[in-house]
Design an enzyme around this catalytic site. Structure first.
Site, PDB file in Angstrom:
ATOM      1  N   ARG A  37       0.824  -1.212   0.000  1.00  0.00           N
ATOM      2  CA  ARG A  37       0.000   0.000   0.000  1.00  0.00           C
ATOM      3  C   ARG A  37       0.860   1.265   0.000  1.00  0.00           C
ATOM      4  O   ARG A  37       0.362   2.352  -0.297  1.00  0.00           O
ATOM      5  CB  ARG A  37      -0.912   0.013   1.231  1.00  0.00           C
ATOM      6  CG  ARG A  37      -1.943  -1.105   1.281  1.00  0.00           C
ATOM      7  CD  ARG A  37      -3.116  -0.850   0.353  1.00  0.00           C
ATOM      8  NE  ARG A  37      -3.788   0.398   0.646  1.00  0.00           N
ATOM      9  CZ  ARG A  37      -4.672   0.567   1.633  1.00  0.00           C
ATOM     10  NH1 ARG A  37      -4.972  -0.447   2.429  1.00  0.00           N
ATOM     11  NH2 ARG A  37      -5.256   1.730   1.833  1.00  0.00           N
ATOM     12  N   ASP A  54      -1.036  -7.939  10.153  1.00  0.00           N
ATOM     13  CA  ASP A  54      -2.484  -7.804  10.054  1.00  0.00           C
ATOM     14  C   ASP A  54      -3.067  -7.823  11.460  1.00  0.00           C
ATOM     15  O   ASP A  54      -3.119  -8.864  12.108  1.00  0.00           O
ATOM     16  CB  ASP A  54      -3.051  -8.949   9.215  1.00  0.00           C
ATOM     17  CG  ASP A  54      -4.530  -8.787   8.935  1.00  0.00           C
ATOM     18  OD1 ASP A  54      -5.176  -7.893   9.538  1.00  0.00           O
ATOM     19  OD2 ASP A  54      -5.069  -9.565   8.121  1.00  0.00           O
ATOM     20  N   ASN A  80      -3.993   4.095  15.831  1.00  0.00           N
ATOM     21  CA  ASN A  80      -4.922   4.631  14.827  1.00  0.00           C
ATOM     22  C   ASN A  80      -5.675   3.549  14.066  1.00  0.00           C
ATOM     23  O   ASN A  80      -6.803   3.786  13.610  1.00  0.00           O
ATOM     24  CB  ASN A  80      -4.128   5.488  13.838  1.00  0.00           C
ATOM     25  CG  ASN A  80      -4.927   5.841  12.608  1.00  0.00           C
ATOM     26  OD1 ASN A  80      -5.676   6.813  12.587  1.00  0.00           O
ATOM     27  ND2 ASN A  80      -4.786   5.048  11.541  1.00  0.00           N
ATOM     28  N   TYR A 135     -19.119  -1.936  15.734  1.00  0.00           N
ATOM     29  CA  TYR A 135     -18.114  -0.869  15.743  1.00  0.00           C
ATOM     30  C   TYR A 135     -18.253   0.019  16.968  1.00  0.00           C
ATOM     31  O   TYR A 135     -17.252   0.340  17.633  1.00  0.00           O
ATOM     32  CB  TYR A 135     -18.252  -0.045  14.467  1.00  0.00           C
ATOM     33  CG  TYR A 135     -17.326   1.144  14.362  1.00  0.00           C
ATOM     34  CD1 TYR A 135     -16.002   0.970  13.984  1.00  0.00           C
ATOM     35  CD2 TYR A 135     -17.783   2.424  14.626  1.00  0.00           C
ATOM     36  CE1 TYR A 135     -15.144   2.061  13.870  1.00  0.00           C
ATOM     37  CE2 TYR A 135     -16.936   3.522  14.516  1.00  0.00           C
ATOM     38  CZ  TYR A 135     -15.621   3.338  14.142  1.00  0.00           C
ATOM     39  OH  TYR A 135     -14.780   4.419  14.030  1.00  0.00           O
ATOM     40  N   LYS A 139     -15.462   0.824  20.036  1.00  0.00           N
ATOM     41  CA  LYS A 139     -14.959   2.161  20.312  1.00  0.00           C
ATOM     42  C   LYS A 139     -15.248   2.585  21.754  1.00  0.00           C
ATOM     43  O   LYS A 139     -14.458   3.337  22.346  1.00  0.00           O
ATOM     44  CB  LYS A 139     -15.544   3.162  19.312  1.00  0.00           C
ATOM     45  CG  LYS A 139     -14.950   3.025  17.918  1.00  0.00           C
ATOM     46  CD  LYS A 139     -13.429   3.195  17.932  1.00  0.00           C
ATOM     47  CE  LYS A 139     -12.803   3.128  16.565  1.00  0.00           C
ATOM     48  NZ  LYS A 139     -11.334   3.318  16.588  1.00  0.00           N
ATOM     49  N   VAL A 166     -14.917  11.832   9.192  1.00  0.00           N
ATOM     50  CA  VAL A 166     -14.145  12.490   8.142  1.00  0.00           C
ATOM     51  C   VAL A 166     -14.176  11.661   6.850  1.00  0.00           C
ATOM     52  O   VAL A 166     -14.376  10.443   6.871  1.00  0.00           O
ATOM     53  CB  VAL A 166     -12.685  12.706   8.587  1.00  0.00           C
ATOM     54  CG1 VAL A 166     -12.637  13.708   9.726  1.00  0.00           C
ATOM     55  CG2 VAL A 166     -12.025  11.409   8.999  1.00  0.00           C
TER      56      VAL A 166
END
Length: 237
Positions: A37, A54, A80, A135, A139, A166
């Site tokens: 990537r 991974d 992140n 999700y 979080k 974003v």
């Protein structure tokens, strides 16, 4: 100049965070799942180093920690890496940050990416042992982890950051928040000499906010750490 690790840095917020830190003269180590990537020919010269693995695969997480150890003690680690994809979300968003934190030398600053969606997360930790956690659950849990660690080790601060919704690959092109503002809080927390609160903050665009009350509940924090230890077999010192 600081030595900083950014996980999930091949694109999106992670890449923007790493780029901003490197532009400011810091030594940045980037973690990527797939080194292919990193397509810019100057990428390898830009970073202090690249580590791979991974984070959706539990067996690969200790290898990421071992690669990180080759660089010594980091000044800051920015957790992140994230995904909305079930069943990977619980491992990438919560388990991996926990295991990396437990296995790596303690940095001066820990920063964990949260989300405003943590406020609708579940406090039912049985889901942590399965692959069905949503999700927003993951979080809430990683936000709780960040705040639980805020005063655990002398010399290490810990914060959670909501970068906003974003327009990244995960957030979608129609996301309403500012992409540049999405990484500025992380870079500021990683390097600024005077942050208030010094530790245990939940941040949105450099402003401290109130997280879900459960994330600050010491009993829930303890239950979460116990559940993570049971799931991973890895204990925090």
């Amino acid at each position: 100049m600081a030595l900083i690790l950014v996980t999930g840095a091949s694109s999106g917020l992670g890449r923007n965070t790493a780029d901003a830190l490197a532009d400011d003269g810091h030594d940045v180590v980037v973690h990527v799942r797939n080194p292919a990537r990193l397509t810019d020919p100057e990428d390898k010269a830009r970073w202090r180093g690249v580590i791979t693995g991974d984070l959706a695969q539990p067996d690969e997480i200790p290898g990421v920690a071992r690669q990180a150890a080759e660089f010594g003690r980091f000044d800051a680690v920015i957790h992140n890496a994230g995904t909305m994809h079930v069943p990977d979300a619980v491992t990438v968003n919560t388990v991996a940050p926990y295991v990396l934190t437990a296995l790596m030398d303690k940095p001066a600053r820990l920063i964990y990416l949260s989300s405003s969606m943590h406020r609708t997360g579940s406090t039912e930790l049985r889901e942590l042992a399965t692959a069905s956690a949503a999700y927003d659950d993951t979080k809430l849990w990683v936000t709780t982890l960040a705040l639980a660690l805020a005063s655990r080790w002398d010399g290490t601060t810990s914060h959670a950051v909501d970068p906003g919704w974003v327009p990244t690959r995960m957030g979608g092109a129609g996301a309403p928040d500012d992409l540049t503002a999405g990484h500025r809080t992380q870079t500021w927390l990683a390097t600024h000499p005077d942050v208030t609160p010094r530790t245990g903050g939940y941040w949105y665009h450099r402003s401290p906010q109130s997280p879900h009350p459960t994330a600050q509940d010491q009993e829930f924090q303890a239950r979460l750490l116990q559940a993570l230890e049971r799931r991973t077999g890895v204990r925090l010192d």
